[in-house]
Design an enzyme around this catalytic site. Structure first.
Site, PDB file in Angstrom:
ATOM      1  CE  LYS A 135      -3.794  -2.365   2.375  1.00  0.00           C
ATOM      2  NZ  LYS A 135      -4.778  -2.324   3.470  1.00  0.00           N
ATOM      3  NE  ARG A 162     -14.736  -4.486   3.422  1.00  0.00           N
ATOM      4  CZ  ARG A 162     -13.495  -4.428   2.965  1.00  0.00           C
ATOM      5  NH1 ARG A 162     -12.615  -3.642   3.563  1.00  0.00           N
ATOM      6  NH2 ARG A 162     -13.121  -5.142   1.920  1.00  0.00           N
ATOM      7  NE  ARG A 199     -15.924  -2.260   0.341  1.00  0.00           N
ATOM      8  CZ  ARG A 199     -14.605  -2.396   0.280  1.00  0.00           C
ATOM      9  NH1 ARG A 199     -14.059  -3.141  -0.670  1.00  0.00           N
ATOM     10  NH2 ARG A 199     -13.831  -1.787   1.155  1.00  0.00           N
ATOM     11  CE  LYS A 223     -10.177  -6.474   3.922  1.00  0.00           C
ATOM     12  NZ  LYS A 223      -9.249  -5.323   3.765  1.00  0.00           N
ATOM     13  CE  LYS A 260     -12.352  -8.841   0.030  1.00  0.00           C
ATOM     14  NZ  LYS A 260     -12.253  -7.576  -0.761  1.00  0.00           N
ATOM     15  NE  ARG A 291     -10.619   0.067  -4.596  1.00  0.00           N
ATOM     16  CZ  ARG A 291     -10.396  -0.850  -3.643  1.00  0.00           C
ATOM     17  NH1 ARG A 291     -10.881  -2.077  -3.784  1.00  0.00           N
ATOM     18  NH2 ARG A 291      -9.712  -0.536  -2.561  1.00  0.00           N
ATOM     19  CD  GLU A 332      -5.740  -1.537  -0.989  1.00  0.00           C
ATOM     20  OE1 GLU A 332      -5.924  -2.747  -1.254  1.00  0.00           O
ATOM     21  OE2 GLU A 332      -6.478  -0.902  -0.220  1.00  0.00           O
ATOM     22  CE  LYS A 376      -9.239   2.512   1.142  1.00  0.00           C
ATOM     23  NZ  LYS A 376      -8.544   1.266   0.801  1.00  0.00           N
TER      24      LYS A 376
END
Length: 661
Positions: A195, A259, A261, A276, A289, A355, A421, A453
């Site tokens: 990253k 999360r 998403r 994750k 993940k 993204r 990434e 993040k």
């Protein structure tokens, strides 16, 4: 370095007059205050000058972006015509389109730099104004920037379209094998992820460099791409003790991150429930993940436990999903609901970004993504504020309209950098390609190992509740923008021609191949015991060999696409293009394989070539001199082409006269 000096160093000369007149505004501030105390009239005059400069810059960006979009549309129409009528599309035609797109890409990169440096200029001059006077102009600038935004987001759509067309040209119109949506199974492979942070000034250049090697990955090709298609929104869950945050930061065995998403506009239809796990025990200690999809209307029921894993599995079976998919969804749903119940999880932080992913469709060995407009928004009620209605799993007053100016400042954090990434499949022994190694070690990016993040957002928004902070917070205090130490990246020559890694890459490679092939052809001819049947056949044979074995050369610029040139057939029946640049090839063959008459003609052609070369150099230097000084006058050439034609016709007449005599 003072900003005035920085601005002068960053100016792209052809656009010099369109930049913010920073020195003029600064001089107005100084001279008026030296002459008298700053008054209300001075304030109004200065605000008016600032508005005029902002409008000038904004109008220039809009006009240039419209021009670039028109050129992209033209390239798109041409590429579509090539694909519908393959016989029209020669190797040269595809190359011309590819070069034209590269030119547009360079213009977009220059426009992005233009936008950034002017944006910084307005911030700097307003900061000086507020410091030197008793008036506050910052809020006025913020309001004006809402009407005339200077941001890089405006260029993202253009980059996506250029990428799609560039990929088609690179494949010469052949269909791409592979599914763009492939790769949904996150358990299928191991990936090494690195990253990096990217300074806003470098984002478009980094995107452009990657685009030259990997296409932008578009999941839904059935609809025209829009800017909101790149939006990614995630709601992270944790408890009041920040148990999940602490586990991820300390990298505890089995630490989780949960999360929800969704992609695209805020009126989402599908939500991905993701988890994750650090060193998952059910996968022999491999971090993983995993996720499954739910309709947005079913998410509240899943959070409350009303929608059970058994019901989710039954629905998947009814939809015809395979046994492994059903089993995985049941396993993931069970684990997440268990964590919700045992750890008392609730929505904690919303993370938003745009993204751009680069990857060959269906080929997951190398994947690069760039996240811009990264924003963290509070979802909790730890400070006593209710941000959600009862029963909701996220606040409904936030969409995908960055910069979210309506969100209270205490609830939001806007990250100053973009995130890159790079993901490489390690289980296949894949190594980063050479271009990626150069990019990741260049001045354009700043490596931040193990950056997260959620950890970053939580550490800022809930610093008073968290005992441990991530190591990279200290990096936020430094300037990550590094000086250019090499020729790597996109730049311009002194005549403003595009340079990739400091070279006219395509032209130089083509010229080297061309010279080598012509030399090989001449050597083969001189070694041959049998003389060619005729001089004309030798010319055609050598030219056909060049065109068959090498690419068509394009010198230091991109010729505009146009109708195909006149064609003649060589001895082997191949199509050969007649170009003015071949006069030297004709001359060499005349001198090497002809009789005395041919040698006289060759000498005449050499003389003409020398005269034309000297005259062309003179015209080039004169035009460059006029452009650099923005002088008015004729930039075309009335007499040069006519004189050249007369000289060539005269040489041909002499050649025919000597031959027939």
């Amino acid at each position: 370095m003072k900003f005035g000096t920085t601005l002068q160093n960053e100016i792209f000369p052809p656009w010099r007059l369109s930049y913010i007149q920073y020195d003029m505004l600064k001089m107005e501030l100084k001279e008026r205050q030296l002459d008298h105390e700053w008054s209300e009239e001075d304030e109004q005059d200065f605000a008016s000058m600032l508005d005029n400069e902002l409008r000038k810059v904004y109008d220039f960006i809009t006009a240039k972006l419209g021009e670039a979009e028109a050129r992209i549309c033209y390239c798109e129409r041409t590429v579509k015509s090539f694909m519908s009528n393959p016989r029209w599309a020669s190797e040269q035609s595809w190359q011309i389109m590819d070069d034209a797109l590269t030119e547009v890409l360079f213009d977009i990169n220059d426009l992005s730099k233009f936008s950034r440096v002017n944006y910084t200029g307005f911030l700097k001059i307003v900061k000086k104004h507020d410091k030197w006077t008793t008036y506050d102009l910052k809020q006025h600038l913020v309001e004006r920037l809402r009407d005339t935004p200077l941001d890089n987001q405006r260029f993202d759509v253009a980059i996506v379209f250029i990428s799609a067309l560039h990929d088609i040209c690179r494949r010469r119109g052949k269909p791409r094998t592979g599914n763009s949506a492939a790769g949904g199974d996150q358990n299928a492979f191991e990936r090494a992820t690195s990253k990096y942070w990217i300074h806003p000034d470098n984002v478009t250049e980094v995107q452009s460099i990657i685009l030259l090697h990997l296409p932008v990955l578009i999941f839904n090709k059935d609809k025209e791409y829009e800017s909101t298609d790149s939006a990614v929104s995630s709601v992270y869950f944790d408890n009041d003790d920040f148990e999940l945050y602490t586990g991820r930061l300390q990298r505890d065995e089995g630490a989780e991150a949960i999360r929800f998403r969704w992609y695209g506009p805020s009126d989402k239809k599908s939500v991905f429930i993701e988890r994750k796990t650090h060193h998952a025990p059910w996968l022999n200690g491999v971090s993983i993940k995993d996720r499954f999809r739910l309709d947005a209307n079913d998410v509240p029921k899943f959070v409350s436990g009303e929608l059970t894993p058994d019901v989710i599995a039954s629905r998947l079976e009814a939809e015809g999903a395979d046994e492994e998919t059903v089993k995985q969804a049941h396993f993931i749903a069970t684990g997440i609901q268990k964590s919700f119940k045992e750890k008392d999880l609730h929505p904690m932080c919303r993370i938003f970004y745009d993204r751009t992913a680069f990857q060959l469709p269906g080929d997951q060995r190398v994947r690069v993504s760039i996240d811009t407009n990264l924003t963290f928004i509070r979802e909790d009620s730890l400070d006593g504020k209710e941000r959600r209605k009862p029963g909701e799993w996220h606040r409904d007053d936030v969409g995908v309209d960055y910069p979210f100016s309506y969100v209270p400042e205490g609830d939001i954090l806007r990250f100053p950098y973009a995130i890159l990434e790079a993901k490489i499949q390690t289980h296949l022994g894949q190594k980063p390609p050479e271009w990626m190694d150069k990019l990741l070690s260049s001045h354009l990016v700043h490596e931040v190992p193990k950056f997260s993040k959620y950890l970053h957002g939580a550490s800022y928004l809930y610093g008073e509740h968290i005992p441990l902070l991530p190591w990279w917070l200290s990096e936020m205090e430094m300037d990550i923008k590094k000086p250019r130490e090499s020729t790597f990246g996109l730049s311009r020559s002194s005549s403003f021609k595009p340079l990739i890694d400091g070279q006219y890459q395509r032209a130089m490679a083509a010229e080297e191949r061309r010279i080598g092939l012509v030399a090989d052809s001449i050597r083969r001819s001189t070694r041959s015991a049998k003389k060619p049947k005729s001089l004309e056949q030798e010319v055609l044979k050598a030219r056909a060999t060049v065109l068959k074995r090498g690419d068509h050369p394009h010198y230091y610029g991109t010729p505009p696409p146009g109708p195909e040139k006149e064609r003649i057939n060589g001895e082997l029946g191949e199509a050969v293009n007649v170009e003015n640049g071949d006069i030297y090839l004709v001359t060499i063959l005349l001198l090497n394989f002809g009789d005395s008459v041919s040698r006289i003609a060759g000498g005449i052609f050499i003389g003409i070539s020398a005269v034309v070369a000297i005259y062309a150099l003179y015209r080039f230097e004169k035009r460059a001199w006029m452009i650099n000084r923005r002088m008015l006058g004729r930039y075309d050439d009335l007499w040069g082409p006519a004189v050249l034609c007369c000289l060539l016709v005269g040489a041909l007449i002499v050649n025919f006269y000597l031959r027939f005599r």
